[in-house]
Scaffold this active site. Structure first.
Site, PDB file in Angstrom:
ATOM      1  N   SER A  37      -2.333  -5.952  -5.270  1.00 46.17           N
ATOM      2  CA  SER A  37      -2.738  -6.013  -3.720  1.00 46.17           C
ATOM      3  C   SER A  37      -3.497  -7.493  -3.557  1.00 46.17           C
ATOM      4  O   SER A  37      -4.056  -7.722  -4.417  1.00 46.17           O
ATOM      5  CB  SER A  37      -3.331  -4.788  -3.097  1.00 46.17           C
ATOM      6  OG  SER A  37      -3.883  -5.300  -2.115  1.00 46.17           O
TER       7      SER A  37
ATOM      8  N   TYR B 204     -10.746   1.561  -3.696  1.00 45.08           N
ATOM      9  CA  TYR B 204      -9.333   1.085  -3.736  1.00 45.08           C
ATOM     10  C   TYR B 204      -9.291  -0.264  -4.244  1.00 45.08           C
ATOM     11  O   TYR B 204      -8.609  -0.837  -5.251  1.00 45.08           O
ATOM     12  CB  TYR B 204      -9.004   1.185  -2.488  1.00 45.08           C
ATOM     13  CG  TYR B 204      -7.343   0.408  -2.184  1.00 45.08           C
ATOM     14  CD1 TYR B 204      -6.257   1.126  -2.735  1.00 45.08           C
ATOM     15  CD2 TYR B 204      -7.101  -0.667  -1.650  1.00 45.08           C
ATOM     16  CE1 TYR B 204      -4.986   0.462  -2.876  1.00 45.08           C
ATOM     17  CE2 TYR B 204      -5.752  -1.247  -1.564  1.00 45.08           C
ATOM     18  CZ  TYR B 204      -4.881  -0.639  -2.541  1.00 45.08           C
ATOM     19  OH  TYR B 204      -3.273  -1.183  -2.288  1.00 45.08           O
TER      20      TYR B 204
HETATM   21  N1  LIG Z   1       1.585  -1.300   2.306  1.00 41.34           N
HETATM   22  C1  LIG Z   1       0.584  -2.105   2.050  1.00 41.34           C
HETATM   23  O1  LIG Z   1       0.012  -2.628   3.103  1.00 41.34           O
HETATM   24  C2  LIG Z   1       0.113  -2.441   0.588  1.00 41.34           C
HETATM   25  C3  LIG Z   1      -0.508  -3.675   0.529  1.00 41.34           C
HETATM   26  C4  LIG Z   1      -0.843  -3.785  -0.663  1.00 41.34           C
HETATM   27  C5  LIG Z   1      -0.541  -3.195  -1.638  1.00 41.34           C
HETATM   28  N2  LIG Z   1       0.089  -2.111  -1.855  1.00 41.34           N
HETATM   29  C6  LIG Z   1       0.601  -1.285  -2.941  1.00 41.34           C
HETATM   30  O2  LIG Z   1       1.852  -1.064  -2.846  1.00 41.34           O
HETATM   31  C7  LIG Z   1       2.092   0.306  -3.512  1.00 41.34           C
HETATM   32  C8  LIG Z   1       3.166   1.246  -2.632  1.00 41.34           C
HETATM   33  O3  LIG Z   1       2.406   1.620  -1.433  1.00 41.34           O
HETATM   34  P1  LIG Z   1       3.229   1.663  -0.065  1.00 41.34           P
HETATM   35  O4  LIG Z   1       2.682   0.491   0.879  1.00 41.34           O
HETATM   36  O5  LIG Z   1       4.884   1.649  -0.495  1.00 41.34           O
HETATM   37  O6  LIG Z   1       2.874   3.175   0.541  1.00 41.34           O
HETATM   38  P2  LIG Z   1       3.391   4.291   0.655  1.00 41.34           P
HETATM   39  O7  LIG Z   1       4.793   4.144   1.674  1.00 41.34           O
HETATM   40  O8  LIG Z   1       2.200   5.194   1.175  1.00 41.34           O
HETATM   41  O9  LIG Z   1       4.253   4.780  -0.592  1.00 41.34           O
HETATM   42  C9  LIG Z   1       3.315   5.133  -1.731  1.00 41.34           C
HETATM   43  C10 LIG Z   1       4.118   5.749  -2.719  1.00 41.34           C
HETATM   44  O10 LIG Z   1       3.515   6.157  -3.874  1.00 41.34           O
HETATM   45  C11 LIG Z   1       3.712   7.262  -4.337  1.00 41.34           C
HETATM   46  N3  LIG Z   1       2.823   8.157  -5.197  1.00 41.34           N
HETATM   47  C12 LIG Z   1       1.566   8.383  -4.783  1.00 41.34           C
HETATM   48  N4  LIG Z   1       0.719   8.951  -5.703  1.00 41.34           N
HETATM   49  C13 LIG Z   1       1.741   9.175  -6.829  1.00 41.34           C
HETATM   50  C14 LIG Z   1       1.885   9.892  -8.158  1.00 41.34           C
HETATM   51  N5  LIG Z   1       0.703  10.533  -8.600  1.00 41.34           N
HETATM   52  N6  LIG Z   1       3.035   9.796  -8.916  1.00 41.34           N
HETATM   53  C15 LIG Z   1       4.094   9.130  -8.280  1.00 41.34           C
HETATM   54  N7  LIG Z   1       4.173   8.659  -7.216  1.00 41.34           N
HETATM   55  C16 LIG Z   1       3.075   8.700  -6.288  1.00 41.34           C
HETATM   56  C17 LIG Z   1       4.139   8.050  -2.925  1.00 41.34           C
HETATM   57  O11 LIG Z   1       4.622   9.335  -3.364  1.00 41.34           O
HETATM   58  P3  LIG Z   1       4.216  10.621  -2.289  1.00 41.34           P
HETATM   59  O12 LIG Z   1       5.214  10.506  -1.227  1.00 41.34           O
HETATM   60  O13 LIG Z   1       4.546  11.678  -3.374  1.00 41.34           O
HETATM   61  O14 LIG Z   1       2.731  10.647  -1.999  1.00 41.34           O
HETATM   62  C18 LIG Z   1       4.954   7.085  -2.283  1.00 41.34           C
HETATM   63  O15 LIG Z   1       6.095   7.042  -2.886  1.00 41.34           O
HETATM   64  C19 LIG Z   1       0.622   1.098  -3.843  1.00 41.34           C
HETATM   65  O16 LIG Z   1       0.224   0.711  -5.310  1.00 41.34           O
HETATM   66  C20 LIG Z   1      -0.090   0.126  -3.018  1.00 41.34           C
HETATM   67  O17 LIG Z   1      -1.685  -0.006  -3.349  1.00 41.34           O
HETATM   68  C21 LIG Z   1       0.630  -1.819  -0.434  1.00 41.34           C
END
Ligand SMILES: NC(=O)c1ccc[n+]([C@@H]2O[C@H](COP(=O)([O-])OP(=O)(O)OC[C@H]3O[C@@H](n4cnc5c(N)ncnc54)[C@H](OP(=O)(O)O)[C@@H]3O)[C@@H](O)[C@H]2O)c1
Length: 290
Positions: free
Chosen positions: A140, A153
């Site tokens: 991130s 975080y």
């Molecule tokens: N969106 C943003 O603004 C942003 C910015 C910077 C970085 N990121 C990073 O991008 C990545 C994906 O996030 P996202 O934005 O796509 O958020 P999201 O829509 O909340 O998706 C997160 C995913 O991670 C899964 N997850 C959480 N805990 C888990 C576990 N113990 N085992 C397996 N899967 C797990 C969730 O599954 P469940 O549905 O089962 O919880 C979901 O599929 C993360 O690492 C986040 O830190 C996101």
């Protein structure tokens, strides 16, 4: 298209992981889309239709689940393993460091850091045996910049940056490439996960309540015009295509400017701006009134 590759993605039940799984499958690659929610995985397989997308149950915080996924991939690929592992599973909470519960503190590290390391350890041996492979760690811009009220975080993502930088050098002579993807704000479920803790910690202690409220407003503004996860999916596809991928991919690229400016500003000035923005000033902070 270049030869189809085998890719495993963690956290593919939603957001960035789901979009990346579909995008890579549409490009003709064989994708193992993994996650905890069986229903969401079934829905994803349905959407993928005839594409080469197979789902697998994988909770990155559960050693038995990781071991079972490795065995399953081994069997389904006749012992080949994966060409690329995308460590995407993760989430963020917002909380003042003084107040964050042990459960919320450890939960973020368990998934974002320890889970990422353990999944990587599980899939590296097959890559090393073949002398080829790629690991993509979704970090991130919070891995480059520390934000008040999201300190834990940010600490998990700073940890991801550090361990990725070390791993990249450790395994390069085995033919394994390791890259970081550093998203800015992206419209996924991520924001609602953060927001749920804004409300929780705002209610916990009146002293931090104005700052938590201000944090919630700043977060809402930054997500208002944020892009969807497709840009990250395309970045991951670019890494998969490249013979020698780079170490870091800020996505969308315009966020490089913000990181660059933050690197130039004196700490005293950055702290002052953050205090003003998040109402972390004596005028705003109320005496504790639990
Ligand atoms: N969106 C943003 O603004 C942003 C910015 C910077 C970085 N990121 C990073 O991008 C990545 C994906 O996030 P996202 O934005 O796509 O958020 P999201 O829509 O909340 O998706 C997160 C995913 O991670 C899964 N997850 C959480 N805990 C888990 C576990 N113990 N085992 C397996 N899967 C797990 C969730 O599954 P469940 O549905 O089962 O919880 C979901 O599929 C993360 O690492 C986040 O830190 C996101």
């Amino acid at each position: 298209m270049a030869a189809a590759k085998i890719v495993l993605i963690t956290g593919a039940t939603a957001g960035i992981g789901r979009a990346t799984a579909l995008h890579l499958a549409r490009l003709g690659h064989r994708v193992f889309a993994t996650g905890r929610k069986i229903d969401a995985l079934a829905e994803l397989e349905k959407e993928a239709g005839d594409l080469s997308l197979e789902s697998l149950s994988l909770d990155v915080t559960d050693a038995a689940s990781i071991a079972a996924a490795v065995t399953e991939v081994h069997e389904r690929t006749d012992g080949y393993g994966v060409d690329m592992l995308v460590n995407n599973a993760g989430f963020g909470y917002a909380a003042p460091m003084e107040l964050i519960s042990g459960e919320d503190l450890r939960g973020q590290f368990a998934t974002n850091v320890f889970g990422l390391v353990e999944v990587t350890q599980a899939f590296l041996p097959q890559m090393r045996a073949r002398g080829a492979g790629k690991v993509v760690n979704v970090s991130s811009i919070a891995g480059r910049i520390a934000l008040p009220m999201q300190g834990i975080y940010c600490a998990t993502k700073h940890a991801v940056e550090a361990l990725t930088d070390a791993l990249r050098v450790e395994v390069s002579s085995f033919g394994i490439h390791v890259s970081l993807v550093e998203p800015g704000p992206i419209r996924t479920n991520f924001e609602s996960t953060v927001t749920s803790t804004v409300n929780k910690y705002q209610a916990l202690d009146a002293a931090y309540a104005p700052s938590m409220a201000a944090y919630g407003e700043v977060a809402a503004r930054s997500y208002k015009n944020a892009p969807g996860p497709a840009c990250i999916a395309k970045t991951v596809a670019r890494i998969l295509r490249k013979r020698r991928p780079g170490a870091r991919y800020v996505s969308p690229r315009m966020n490089i400017l913000g990181i660059w400016i933050m690197g130039l500003l004196p700490t005293r000035l950055k702290d002052w701006v953050a205090r003003k923005l998040l109402k972390l000033t004596p005028a705003h902070m109320l005496p504790s009134g639990k």
